[in-house]
Design an enzyme around this catalytic site. Structure first.
Site, PDB file in Angstrom:
ATOM      1  CB  SER A  55      -0.900   0.048   1.229  1.00 50.97           C
ATOM      2  OG  SER A  55      -1.922  -0.909   1.139  1.00 50.97           O
ATOM      3  CD  GLU A  71       0.227  19.160  -8.837  1.00 50.40           C
ATOM      4  OE1 GLU A  71       1.014  20.047  -9.221  1.00 50.40           O
ATOM      5  OE2 GLU A  71       0.617  18.094  -8.324  1.00 50.40           O
ATOM      6  CB  SER A  72      -5.052  15.628  -4.959  1.00 47.15           C
ATOM      7  OG  SER A  72      -5.841  15.073  -3.921  1.00 47.15           O
ATOM      8  CG  HIS A  77      -4.667   0.117  -1.320  1.00 50.59           C
ATOM      9  ND1 HIS A  77      -4.029   0.396  -0.129  1.00 50.59           N
ATOM     10  CD2 HIS A  77      -5.428   1.192  -1.596  1.00 50.59           C
ATOM     11  CE1 HIS A  77      -4.409   1.583   0.293  1.00 50.59           C
ATOM     12  NE2 HIS A  77      -5.258   2.089  -0.582  1.00 50.59           N
ATOM     13  CB  CYS A  86      -6.878  20.078  -7.709  1.00 51.23           C
ATOM     14  SG  CYS A  86      -7.676  19.139  -6.402  1.00 51.23           S
TER      15      CYS A  86
END
Length: 144
Positions: free
Chosen positions: A55, A62-63, A68, A83
């Protein structure tokens, strides 16, 4: 409708189980995918599970890009949330799928941050004057 961000939910079936087991490989793939789509990397965090699976997340300005893995099923779940209009998340999807040897990725796009009643393009960064106006509105709502 304009939105603040685009969230891609990516299903990768038929991936190489050997690649999905190795935290250093997965981290390298996600970091390269972030670079390929022109994202700005802020931080990374990855964990390899026992007996196997990985993970991890690449935090971008931008985020984020996260993954996983389930090597026993040849499967990886990837989230790419961006974004703004500069980042090309589809490039990251193609890069990750190719590197993990997935021939047919499934992608669902969710538009995030749709503002009710707002028309036109949404700003992703507020100017100082806009920020002050928002703060003033918030203060007034607290008083009433």
């Amino acid at each position: 409708m304009q939105a603040l961000g685009k969230h891609l939910l990516v299903e990768l079936h038929g991936c190489s189980p050997e690649l999905l087991k190795k935290v250093d490989v997965i981290k390298g793939i996600l970091v390269c995918a972030a670079n390929a789509c022109k994202a700005t990397i802020v931080d990374t965090s990855f964990h390899e599970f026992n007996p196997f699976g990985v993970s991890g997340v690449v935090v971008i300005a931008e985020s984020h890009i996260s993954i996983h893995t389930w090597p026993e099923y040849g499967y990886a779940a990837v989230d790419i949330f961006t974004c703004g209009d500069v980042i090309k998340p589809d490039v990251a999807v193609e890069y990750i799928a190719t590197r993990l040897q997935c021939k047919k990725p499934s992608v669902v796009e969710v538009r995030r941050g749709i503002m009710p009643g707002h028309h036109g393009k949404l700003a992703h960064k507020l100017s100082a004057s806009t920020e002050k106006a928002v703060d003033a509105d918030q203060e007034l709502s607290l008083v009433h």
